[in-house]
Write a protein that holds these residues in place. Structure first.
Motif, short mmCIF file in Angstrom:
data_model
loop_
_atom_site.label_atom_id
_atom_site.label_comp_id
_atom_site.label_asym_id
_atom_site.label_seq_id
_atom_site.Cartn_x
_atom_site.Cartn_y
_atom_site.Cartn_z
N HIS A 38 -2.36 2.78 7.64
CA HIS A 38 -1.34 1.72 7.47
C HIS A 38 -0.90 1.59 6.02
O HIS A 38 -0.78 0.49 5.48
N CYS A 39 -0.68 2.74 5.38
CA CYS A 39 -0.11 2.80 4.04
C CYS A 39 1.06 3.77 4.08
O CYS A 39 1.13 4.65 4.94
N ASP A 40 1.99 3.61 3.15
CA ASP A 40 3.05 4.59 2.98
C ASP A 40 2.54 5.69 2.06
O ASP A 40 1.99 5.41 0.99
N CYS B 235 0.85 -1.18 0.00
CA CYS B 235 0.00 0.00 0.00
C CYS B 235 0.89 1.24 0.00
O CYS B 235 1.34 1.69 1.06
N LYS C 178 -0.44 7.77 7.53
CA LYS C 178 0.21 6.46 7.56
C LYS C 178 -0.16 5.69 8.81
O LYS C 178 -0.45 4.48 8.76
N GLU C 179 -0.16 6.37 9.93
CA GLU C 179 -0.50 5.73 11.20
C GLU C 179 -1.96 5.27 11.23
O GLU C 179 -2.28 4.20 11.75
#
Length: 277
Positions: free
Chosen positions: A62-64, A31, A58-59
């Motif tokens: 949960h993706c960059d 992701c 992101k936190e």
């Protein structure tokens, strides 16, 4: 028969692989979200504003999230037309173009701010109405900057029938400086950027005209993200604005709310496409 079944299985496997190559999607395992931002500020300032926002996203999701820079507004426009960005912050006219080109859909926008353009002249100028600008030269930051240029040029031409020579000077501070130095008779901007100028510049300018108001810049998502992931990003942005509003205020995006293409359909009636470049 057994050989035929094995052959069909191989063909099916090859077909699935080829589909994966031809139409890649963002899967759970990888992701990586590319983010575009209209370059209304210089790149270092954009990175200062967006880096903590993307860290919070992101936190939550949960993706960059990768901020993909663009050297100027035309480069940004070309990138979203090619679908480079997974999500992007852009002006309302860009949102229409991006939707038509790639199917981008708006997720959130400011719930308390509308976008309006302003036209400034020197404080000591004899110009008292937009009609006095007929036959003059007017500075604009770029052709497709919405409030400061595109909406302004549309209204001057279609509502007030003013004929003028546009001069595109690259950014808002240059607009104000060209007007102060009388290189142009007037300049298009927005109130926020005028307020950001030093007192010497602001003191030599006055606002001659204000455009009609339109819904503010949205953050849009490319359809390849999928409904679930786009919704997760939308909810995360709203949560960030609720708990860390100082981050989204700097975008600037005051009091973000859910939005959709419906909120921008009225722009199509203005006929701005005739003035876009």
């Amino acid at each position: 028969m057994q050989k035929i079944r094995m052959f069909c299985s191989v063909l099916a496997a090859v077909f699935v692989v080829n589909i994966g190559i031809a139409a890649p999607v963002l899967g759970a395992a990888e992701c990586h979200v590319k983010v575009g931002v209209v370059p209304q500020f210089e790149q270092r300032k954009l990175y200062r504003i967006w880096t903590p926002i993307l860290a919070a996203l992101k936190e939550a999701v949960h993706c960059d999230f990768e901020l993909v820079g663009s050297k100027d507004i035309p480069a940004f426009e070309e990138a979203f037309k090619q679908g480079v960005y997974d999500i992007a912050y852009m002006n309302p006219y860009h949102a229409l173009v991006a939707n038509e080109a790639q199917g981008y859909v708006p997720l959130v926008r400011s719930g308390s701010k509308k976008l309006k353009g302003i036209l400034v002249v020197r404080a000591d100028s004899d110009i008292q109405s937009v009609k006095d600008l007929n036959g003059t030269k007017i500075a604009f930051p770029s052709p497709n900057a919405l409030g400061a240029s595109l909406l302004m040029r549309t209204e001057l031409s279609t509502l007030h029938h003013v004929e003028f020579e546009p001069m595109y000077v690259g950014n808002h501070p240059s607009v104000y400086l060209n007007t102060v130095k009388q290189i142009t008779a007037a300049g298009g901007g927005v109130q926020r950027t005028l307020n950001a100028q030093n007192d010497m510049i602001k003191g030599k300018l006055r606002v001659l005209y204000v455009t009609s108001a339109v819904n503010a810049h949205p953050i849009v998502a490319h359809p390849r993200l999928g409904t679930d992931r786009s919704h997760a990003i939308q909810m995360a942005l709203l949560k960030i604005a609720e708990t860390k509003h100082d981050l989204t205020d700097k975008i600037p995006m005051k009091n973000p709310i859910n939005t959709s293409m419906e909120d921008y359909q009225a722009l199509k009636k203005l006929g701005m496409e005739k003035f876009a470049k």
